[in-house]
Design a protein around this motif. Structure first.
Motif, PDB file in Angstrom:
ATOM      1  N   LYS A 127      58.206  17.980   0.620  1.00 25.17           N
ATOM      2  CA  LYS A 127      56.901  18.140   1.239  1.00 25.17           C
ATOM      3  C   LYS A 127      56.123  16.834   1.136  1.00 25.17           C
ATOM      4  N   VAL A 128      55.274  16.613   2.126  1.00 27.43           N
ATOM      5  CA  VAL A 128      54.408  15.431   2.145  1.00 27.43           C
ATOM      6  C   VAL A 128      53.186  15.737   1.290  1.00 27.43           C
ATOM      7  N   ILE A 129      52.960  14.901   0.274  1.00 29.08           N
ATOM      8  CA  ILE A 129      51.809  15.115  -0.610  1.00 29.08           C
ATOM      9  C   ILE A 129      50.698  14.084  -0.399  1.00 29.08           C
ATOM     10  N   HIS A 130      51.009  13.004   0.303  1.00 28.49           N
ATOM     11  CA  HIS A 130      49.969  11.989   0.548  1.00 28.49           C
ATOM     12  C   HIS A 130      50.422  11.069   1.673  1.00 28.49           C
ATOM     13  N   GLN A 131      49.452  10.601   2.445  1.00 32.37           N
ATOM     14  CA  GLN A 131      49.744   9.591   3.457  1.00 32.37           C
ATOM     15  C   GLN A 131      48.483   8.817   3.793  1.00 32.37           C
ATOM     16  N   GLU A 132      48.672   7.579   4.185  1.00 36.93           N
ATOM     17  CA  GLU A 132      47.573   6.700   4.603  1.00 36.93           C
ATOM     18  C   GLU A 132      48.048   5.821   5.751  1.00 36.93           C
ATOM     19  N   GLN A 133      47.096   5.375   6.543  1.00 31.20           N
ATOM     20  CA  GLN A 133      47.382   4.418   7.617  1.00 31.20           C
ATOM     21  C   GLN A 133      46.562   3.149   7.396  1.00 31.20           C
ATOM     22  N   VAL A 134      47.189   2.029   7.684  1.00 33.91           N
ATOM     23  CA  VAL A 134      46.552   0.723   7.534  1.00 33.91           C
ATOM     24  C   VAL A 134      46.786  -0.072   8.818  1.00 33.91           C
ATOM     25  N   VAL A 135      45.719  -0.593   9.381  1.00 35.98           N
ATOM     26  CA  VAL A 135      45.819  -1.449  10.558  1.00 35.98           C
ATOM     27  C   VAL A 135      45.776  -2.898  10.091  1.00 35.98           C
ATOM     28  N   LEU A 136      46.822  -3.637  10.391  1.00 35.37           N
ATOM     29  CA  LEU A 136      46.899  -5.045   9.999  1.00 35.37           C
ATOM     30  C   LEU A 136      46.631  -5.926  11.213  1.00 35.37           C
ATOM     31  N   SER A 137      45.614  -6.750  11.101  1.00 35.47           N
ATOM     32  CA  SER A 137      45.285  -7.715  12.144  1.00 35.47           C
ATOM     33  C   SER A 137      45.307  -9.109  11.555  1.00 35.47           C
ATOM     34  N   LEU A 138      45.645 -10.076  12.372  1.00 37.11           N
ATOM     35  CA  LEU A 138      45.655 -11.474  11.939  1.00 37.11           C
ATOM     36  C   LEU A 138      44.424 -12.170  12.488  1.00 37.11           C
ATOM     37  N   ALA A 139      43.821 -13.003  11.668  1.00 38.68           N
ATOM     38  CA  ALA A 139      42.656 -13.759  12.116  1.00 38.68           C
ATOM     39  C   ALA A 139      42.435 -14.945  11.188  1.00 38.68           C
ATOM     40  N   ALA A 140      41.897 -16.010  11.755  1.00 37.62           N
ATOM     41  CA  ALA A 140      41.527 -17.195  10.991  1.00 37.62           C
ATOM     42  C   ALA A 140      40.352 -17.857  11.691  1.00 37.62           C
ATOM     43  N   SER A 141      39.388 -18.311  10.901  1.00 36.21           N
ATOM     44  CA  SER A 141      38.194 -18.940  11.469  1.00 36.21           C
ATOM     45  C   SER A 141      38.534 -20.286  12.093  1.00 36.21           C
ATOM     46  N   TYR A 142      37.910 -20.577  13.220  1.00 33.88           N
ATOM     47  CA  TYR A 142      38.068 -21.881  13.859  1.00 33.88           C
ATOM     48  C   TYR A 142      37.153 -22.903  13.199  1.00 33.88           C
ATOM     49  N   SER A 143      37.601 -24.136  13.208  1.00 33.90           N
ATOM     50  CA  SER A 143      36.802 -25.216  12.618  1.00 33.90           C
ATOM     51  C   SER A 143      35.556 -25.470  13.459  1.00 33.90           C
ATOM     52  N   GLN A 144      34.582 -26.145  12.847  1.00 32.44           N
ATOM     53  CA  GLN A 144      33.381 -26.526  13.583  1.00 32.44           C
ATOM     54  C   GLN A 144      33.773 -27.371  14.792  1.00 32.44           C
ATOM     55  N   PRO A 145      33.358 -26.980  15.998  1.00 30.55           N
ATOM     56  CA  PRO A 145      33.770 -27.736  17.186  1.00 30.55           C
ATOM     57  C   PRO A 145      33.286 -29.182  17.148  1.00 30.55           C
ATOM     58  N   ILE A 146      34.101 -30.062  17.703  1.00 29.67           N
ATOM     59  CA  ILE A 146      33.730 -31.468  17.879  1.00 29.67           C
ATOM     60  C   ILE A 146      33.459 -31.669  19.360  1.00 29.67           C
ATOM     61  N   LEU A 147      32.228 -31.979  19.686  1.00 28.30           N
ATOM     62  CA  LEU A 147      31.801 -32.118  21.078  1.00 28.30           C
ATOM     63  C   LEU A 147      31.550 -33.582  21.387  1.00 28.30           C
ATOM     64  N   SER A 148      32.162 -34.066  22.436  1.00 22.48           N
ATOM     65  CA  SER A 148      31.940 -35.447  22.867  1.00 22.48           C
ATOM     66  C   SER A 148      31.542 -35.445  24.338  1.00 22.48           C
ATOM     67  N   GLY A 149      30.759 -36.444  24.689  1.00 24.22           N
ATOM     68  CA  GLY A 149      30.276 -36.545  26.054  1.00 24.22           C
ATOM     69  C   GLY A 149      29.944 -37.983  26.402  1.00 24.22           C
ATOM     70  N   PRO A 150      29.316 -38.206  27.545  1.00 15.66           N
ATOM     71  CA  PRO A 150      28.996 -39.576  27.953  1.00 15.66           C
ATOM     72  C   PRO A 150      27.975 -40.202  27.022  1.00 15.66           C
ATOM     73  N   ILE A 151      28.076 -41.514  26.864  1.00 13.68           N
ATOM     74  CA  ILE A 151      27.107 -42.245  26.045  1.00 13.68           C
ATOM     75  C   ILE A 151      25.767 -42.257  26.766  1.00 13.68           C
ATOM     76  N   ARG A 152      24.723 -42.039  26.015  1.00 13.15           N
ATOM     77  CA  ARG A 152      23.385 -41.965  26.606  1.00 13.15           C
ATOM     78  C   ARG A 152      23.061 -43.251  27.367  1.00 13.15           C
ATOM     79  N   ASN A 153      22.436 -43.075  28.509  1.00 15.10           N
ATOM     80  CA  ASN A 153      22.005 -44.171  29.400  1.00 15.10           C
ATOM     81  C   ASN A 153      23.174 -44.908  30.063  1.00 15.10           C
ATOM     82  N   SER A 154      24.409 -44.351  29.934  1.00 13.22           N
ATOM     83  CA  SER A 154      25.549 -44.987  30.598  1.00 13.22           C
ATOM     84  C   SER A 154      25.869 -44.324  31.930  1.00 13.22           C
TER      85      SER A 154
END
Length: 296
Positions: A127-154
């Motif tokens: 007979k089944v006396i106990h059961q549980e379910q677990v949802v496993l997801s993968l995740a990792a935080s992204y690093s702080q974005p590095i934004l580059s653009g045109p040089i001012r006044n160029s």
């Protein structure tokens, strides 16, 4: 006999699924994850138990879905799926306390499933006396974005300019948004290049081409849906930091020129002082000689 018991297990999973407790855990790719299954407060003998860890959301209904099996106090690898060989382990020092949690080593993308722990007692009947379910997801935080653009006044107003936004070591694949902060509108004309690393994490590089304005304020957002995280970088802030860093590079040069000029002036003053001192000493010596040779 084992196969008959396993068939009973599958039937039990369908009958009891509606009342199973559901836990959600998040792991980083390459890390170890603990799938919780605790049945405490009861006395039992491990020799009379069967513990099955199984994939519960296998839509393809593949013939193998057993992650780990414990039968009569011993690991049983005959039913275990090949992708989990040598990657699972029960907490042996805690089994006697009813802790049937499972360690899953080196978590990978294919491990994202709903897992079911079923504890069965085989005394007079099974007979089944106990059961549980677990949802496993993968995740990792992204690093702080590095934004580059045109040089001012160029650039000139109306000229097409290019921005790039990069972020690394996140999971799963992100969503990238570009916002024009002058009017808070979404900028949709962008290219996104996503690269996966050997450890399963991703890097993203997005480029945006827009018409330059006199008050450009561009912001790049990297969204991780599973972690509900948004990281961003602002072009205006980037330019300010660039301006300050550029100024800090220029200031030392100015300081060096100023120090050189001050040193030259100091040398000139010192030489002039020495010349005056030499002349004064010569005159003093001449006057003394004259006084010694004068007739009495």
């Amino acid at each position: 006999m084992e196969r008959r018991g396993y068939g009973f297990l599958l039937l039990s999973l369908h009958i009891l699924r509606a009342v199973t407790a559901l836990e959600k855990i998040v792991s980083r790719p390459g890390d170890n994850a603990t799938l919780s299954c605790i049945y405490s407060g009861r006395e039992f003998s491990l020799n009379s138990l069967r513990v099955y860890w199984q994939i519960a959301d296998d839509e393809d209904e593949e013939p193998c879905s057993v992650v780990h099996a414990l039968i009569s106090g011993q690991d049983n690898e005959s039913l275990q799926c090949s992708q989990f060989k040598n990657r699972t382990q029960l907490l042996w020092d805690k089994l006697g306390d009813g802790n049937f949690s499972l360690l899953l080593f080196n978590v990978r993308q294919s491990d994202e499933h709903t897992y079911q722990c079923v504890v069965m007692q085989t005394t007079e009947y099974t007979k089944v006396i106990h059961q549980e379910q677990v949802v496993l997801s993968l995740a990792a935080s992204y690093s702080q974005p590095i934004l580059s653009g045109p040089i001012r006044n160029s650039y000139s107003t109306g000229e097409e300019v290019t921005f790039s936004c990069r972020s690394d070591n996140g999971y799963p694949e992100p969503n990238v948004y570009w916002i024009n902060r002058t009017d808070n509108t979404h900028l949709s004309w962008s290219d996104v290049n996503i690269t996966q690393h050997p450890d399963g994490t991703y890097s993203v590089l997005s480029t945006l081409k827009v018409k330059a304005t006199s008050d450009m304020q561009i912001e790049c957002f990297i969204e991780n849906k599973i972690l509900q995280e948004n990281t961003s970088a602002n072009y205006t802030e980037e330019m300010r930091s660039n301006d300050s860093s550029t100024g800090s590079h220029k200031d030392p040069a100015k300081s060096r020129h100023g120090a050189q000029a001050a040193a030259i002036v100091s040398v000139v003053i010192l030489m002039a002082f020495l010349a005056v001192l030499v002349c004064w000493l010569r005159r003093r010596r001449s006057s003394q000689l004259v006084s010694y040779t004068a007739p009495i």
